[in-house]
Scaffold this motif. Structure first.
Motif, PDB file in Angstrom:
ATOM      1  N   ALA A 203      41.479  68.671  13.488  1.00  0.00           N
ATOM      2  CA  ALA A 203      40.424  67.674  13.200  1.00  0.00           C
ATOM      3  C   ALA A 203      40.705  66.342  13.875  1.00  0.00           C
ATOM      4  CB  ALA A 203      40.307  67.474  11.686  1.00  0.00           C
ATOM      5  N   CYS A 204      41.942  66.073  14.194  1.00  0.00           N
ATOM      6  CA  CYS A 204      42.277  64.777  14.805  1.00  0.00           C
ATOM      7  C   CYS A 204      41.661  64.697  16.204  1.00  0.00           C
ATOM      8  CB  CYS A 204      43.799  64.615  14.889  1.00  0.00           C
ATOM      9  SG  CYS A 204      44.246  63.110  15.787  1.00  0.00           S
ATOM     10  N   PRO A 205      40.777  63.747  16.449  1.00  0.00           N
ATOM     11  CA  PRO A 205      40.043  63.731  17.723  1.00  0.00           C
ATOM     12  C   PRO A 205      40.921  63.497  18.943  1.00  0.00           C
ATOM     13  CG  PRO A 205      39.430  61.840  16.341  1.00  0.00           C
ATOM     14  CD  PRO A 205      40.350  62.686  15.529  1.00  0.00           C
ATOM     15  N   THR A 206      42.052  62.834  18.753  1.00  0.00           N
ATOM     16  CA  THR A 206      42.888  62.505  19.913  1.00  0.00           C
ATOM     17  C   THR A 206      44.125  63.399  20.023  1.00  0.00           C
ATOM     18  OG1 THR A 206      43.970  60.859  18.526  1.00  0.00           O
ATOM     19  CG2 THR A 206      42.209  60.074  19.965  1.00  0.00           C
ATOM     20  N   GLY A 207      44.242  64.398  19.149  1.00  0.00           N
ATOM     21  CA  GLY A 207      45.413  65.277  19.194  1.00  0.00           C
ATOM     22  C   GLY A 207      46.701  64.542  18.870  1.00  0.00           C
ATOM     23  N   ALA A 208      46.605  63.560  17.973  1.00  0.00           N
ATOM     24  CA  ALA A 208      47.795  62.743  17.666  1.00  0.00           C
ATOM     25  C   ALA A 208      48.794  63.461  16.766  1.00  0.00           C
ATOM     26  CB  ALA A 208      47.364  61.422  17.015  1.00  0.00           C
ATOM     27  N   ILE A 209      48.310  64.472  16.016  1.00  0.00           N
ATOM     28  CA  ILE A 209      49.249  65.234  15.177  1.00  0.00           C
ATOM     29  C   ILE A 209      49.770  66.358  16.074  1.00  0.00           C
ATOM     30  CG2 ILE A 209      49.587  66.449  12.986  1.00  0.00           C
ATOM     31  CD1 ILE A 209      46.939  65.098  12.026  1.00  0.00           C
ATOM     32  N   VAL A 210      50.883  66.074  16.735  1.00  0.00           N
ATOM     33  CA  VAL A 210      51.345  66.962  17.808  1.00  0.00           C
ATOM     34  C   VAL A 210      52.033  68.201  17.254  1.00  0.00           C
ATOM     35  CG1 VAL A 210      51.507  65.192  19.598  1.00  0.00           C
ATOM     36  CG2 VAL A 210      53.452  65.548  18.065  1.00  0.00           C
ATOM     37  N   ARG A 218      51.161  56.858  19.670  1.00  0.00           N
ATOM     38  CA  ARG A 218      50.477  56.365  20.869  1.00  0.00           C
ATOM     39  C   ARG A 218      49.075  56.934  21.007  1.00  0.00           C
ATOM     40  NH1 ARG A 218      54.937  58.512  24.922  1.00  0.00           N
ATOM     41  NH2 ARG A 218      54.406  60.303  23.624  1.00  0.00           N
ATOM     42  N   ARG A 219      48.811  58.071  20.361  1.00  0.00           N
ATOM     43  CA  ARG A 219      47.494  58.701  20.443  1.00  0.00           C
ATOM     44  C   ARG A 219      46.646  58.470  19.192  1.00  0.00           C
ATOM     45  NH1 ARG A 219      47.193  62.186  24.647  1.00  0.00           N
ATOM     46  NH2 ARG A 219      45.252  63.060  23.834  1.00  0.00           N
ATOM     47  N   CYS A 220      47.241  57.860  18.177  1.00  0.00           N
ATOM     48  CA  CYS A 220      46.548  57.746  16.888  1.00  0.00           C
ATOM     49  C   CYS A 220      45.576  56.560  16.912  1.00  0.00           C
ATOM     50  CB  CYS A 220      47.562  57.582  15.765  1.00  0.00           C
ATOM     51  SG  CYS A 220      46.788  57.308  14.171  1.00  0.00           S
ATOM     52  N   ILE A 221      44.348  56.819  16.528  1.00  0.00           N
ATOM     53  CA  ILE A 221      43.308  55.779  16.568  1.00  0.00           C
ATOM     54  C   ILE A 221      43.669  54.609  15.650  1.00  0.00           C
ATOM     55  CG2 ILE A 221      40.862  55.325  16.056  1.00  0.00           C
ATOM     56  CD1 ILE A 221      40.400  58.322  16.890  1.00  0.00           C
ATOM     57  N   SER A 222      44.363  54.895  14.568  1.00  0.00           N
ATOM     58  CA  SER A 222      44.782  53.792  13.688  1.00  0.00           C
ATOM     59  C   SER A 222      45.676  52.830  14.466  1.00  0.00           C
ATOM     60  CB  SER A 222      45.536  54.324  12.472  1.00  0.00           C
ATOM     61  OG  SER A 222      44.627  54.842  11.562  1.00  0.00           O
ATOM     62  N   TYR A 223      46.647  53.389  15.172  1.00  0.00           N
ATOM     63  CA  TYR A 223      47.523  52.533  15.985  1.00  0.00           C
ATOM     64  C   TYR A 223      46.734  51.868  17.113  1.00  0.00           C
ATOM     65  CZ  TYR A 223      50.515  51.252  19.844  1.00  0.00           C
ATOM     66  OH  TYR A 223      51.064  50.566  20.889  1.00  0.00           O
ATOM     67  N   GLY A 246      40.803  51.312  12.599  1.00  0.00           N
ATOM     68  CA  GLY A 246      41.451  52.395  11.854  1.00  0.00           C
ATOM     69  C   GLY A 246      40.698  53.705  11.963  1.00  0.00           C
ATOM     70  N   CYS A 247      41.203  54.695  11.265  1.00  0.00           N
ATOM     71  CA  CYS A 247      40.649  56.051  11.330  1.00  0.00           C
ATOM     72  C   CYS A 247      41.044  56.787  10.051  1.00  0.00           C
ATOM     73  CB  CYS A 247      41.211  56.773  12.553  1.00  0.00           C
ATOM     74  SG  CYS A 247      40.821  58.539  12.630  1.00  0.00           S
ATOM     75  N   ASP A 248      40.076  57.503   9.471  1.00  0.00           N
ATOM     76  CA  ASP A 248      40.336  58.246   8.226  1.00  0.00           C
ATOM     77  C   ASP A 248      40.163  59.748   8.399  1.00  0.00           C
ATOM     78  OD1 ASP A 248      40.884  56.096   6.544  1.00  0.00           O
ATOM     79  OD2 ASP A 248      38.786  55.795   6.009  1.00  0.00           O
ATOM     80  N   ILE A 249      39.932  60.218   9.618  1.00  0.00           N
ATOM     81  CA  ILE A 249      39.472  61.600   9.783  1.00  0.00           C
ATOM     82  C   ILE A 249      40.456  62.617   9.196  1.00  0.00           C
ATOM     83  CG2 ILE A 249      38.951  63.374  11.518  1.00  0.00           C
ATOM     84  CD1 ILE A 249      37.673  61.107  13.185  1.00  0.00           C
ATOM     85  N   CYS A 250      41.754  62.415   9.457  1.00  0.00           N
ATOM     86  CA  CYS A 250      42.706  63.422   8.956  1.00  0.00           C
ATOM     87  C   CYS A 250      42.851  63.341   7.436  1.00  0.00           C
ATOM     88  CB  CYS A 250      44.058  63.313   9.655  1.00  0.00           C
ATOM     89  SG  CYS A 250      44.853  61.707   9.478  1.00  0.00           S
TER      90      CYS A 250
END
Ligand code: SF4
Ligand code: SF4
Length: 384
Positions: A203-210, A218-223, A246-250
């Motif tokens: 679900a993470c749009p940027t693939g930040a949960i590797v 570095r990929r997390c929208i919150s950061y 910020g971002c709440d998607i996950c």
């Protein structure tokens, strides 16, 4: 003063913390946070914390050793306070392009409220035992592996999205801690986990949960929209969507977060910032920004960061009414970061008006990085 038994002392501490309004209160020992310290060091090694210059191995070493943070420390009092806004929290939509704000930022800055209450708790400890108790308060702003303490205390368990999931309020909680030299009976960690669920990872749009439990900040929208002081990497901008802070998607996709009660807080009050009109942000002055976001966590992004985010969101929303304002930001902003992202957004929106604005700006722009953004934006137009 009659000495209080250990269970009585703990019961009074927990009861008082609940009276202060915390939804969850549990105790953890102040043993070193060895396992989590190693995991944090590994994240630093892999570069997942790059961009946060302060997040160093040395910081992690201190953050995982409560004795360094408070010599003689024996216990943590860990607390959680729900911040889930009520269902009807949304502002009236204006019909203008709007960016989404993470739920936690719809309240005034929580650090102040949390700290005030934790300080009241600190003072009470000394009264209970009749001596000056040594303490230190943590609310997401100093070196401590805070989530590791929350897990040890049984406030919740680590989700694969790296949030602490509480059984009663999901991950919609502010966490805080009092570290003390008082020996309090520790609680057990919860015997719960995400099990087979992996919903947050795709679900993470940027693939930040590797990987499960591993976040590439570095990929997390919150950061990227809050702490990051530089550009949002160009390949990630389309993935940020309309999120302006910020971002709440996950958290939104997490089944643990479904059917949990909304916060009952009255003291936190509401800022009303469930979304922000984006076009006016492009021309907001420093003074207006400071006044408007004075008591909101949004001030953490700073004016330039919020304007950068507004450009990205406007580029993604695709409403051409934003073109003139983006053109003014490109031509008039004193900040290269804003000019560069305005160029990107114009390239994304396209159309002849945007192209004219980009070409005009290229003739005047002197900053090499902004020129490169404009050229890339014009290139993007040619490929449409
Ligand atoms: Fe991904 Fe958003 Fe969660 Fe960050 S906050 S890990 S970007 S879903
Ligand atoms: Fe865990 Fe599933 Fe929630 Fe992710 S979505 S944190 S895997 S329960």
């Amino acid at each position: 003063m009659v000495a209080m038994s250990a269970p009585d002392l703990k019961e009074r501490v927990v009861r008082y913390a609940r009276e202060l309004g915390f939804d969850l209160v549990r105790i953890a020992s102040a043993e070193p946070l060895t396992r989590d310290g190693e995991a944090a060091r590994e994240r630093v090694h892999r570069g997942y914390m790059d961009g946060m210059a302060w997040y160093t191995e040395e910081r992690v070493r201190r953050a995982s050793d409560p004795q360094e943070l408070l010599p003689g420390a024996r216990s943590f009092i860990a607390v959680a306070l729900s911040y889930l806004p009520p269902e009807d929290d949304g502002d009236e939509t204006s019909g203008e392009p709007e960016g989404t704000v993470a739920r936690y930022a719809r309240w005034p800055d929580y650090h102040g409220v949390m700290k005030e209450r934790l300080r009241a708790l600190e003072q009470q400890l000394s009264k209970y035992v009749g001596r000056a108790v040594r303490t230190r308060v943590f609310v997401d702003d100093s070196a401590l592996l805070e989530r590791a303490v929350a897990e040890r205390a049984g406030i919740g368990w680590f989700g694969k999205n790296t949030n602490i999931l509480t059984p009663t309020h999901g991950s919609w909680v502010f966490l805080g801690y009092v570290l003390t030299d008082l020996a309090l009976e520790p609680d057990e960690p919860l015997k719960k986990s995400c099990g087979e669920c992996t919903l947050c990872i795709p679900a993470c749009p940027t693939g930040a949960i590797v990987a499960p439990y591993v976040l590439d900040a570095r990929r997390c929208i919150s950061y990227l929209t809050i702490e990051n002081r530089g550009p949002v990497p160009r390949d990630l901008r389309p993935l940020v969507g309309d999120m302006v802070f910020g971002c709440d998607i996950c958290q939104e996709v997490c089944p643990v977060n479904i059917d949990v009660p909304a916060a009952v807080e009255t003291e936190l009050g509401r800022t009303g910032f469930s979304s922000l009109e984006l076009i006016p942000l492009l021309s907001i002055s420093q003074e207006e920004f400071s006044v408007r976001f004075r008591s909101s966590p949004i001030k953490r992004a700073k004016r330039v960061g919020l304007q950068r985010n507004a450009c990205v969101a406007l580029g993604n929303i695709g409403d051409r009414r934003a073109v003139p304002a983006l053109g003014r930001a490109l031509g008039e902003s004193e900040e290269p970061l804003v000019r560069g992202h305005a160029a990107w957004a114009l390239g994304r929106l396209g159309g002849s008006e945007a192209t004219v604005l980009l070409e005009g700006a290229l003739g005047r722009e002197e900053d090499a990085e902004v020129r490169e953004e404009i050229e890339a934006a014009l290139g993007a137009r040619e490929r449409v």
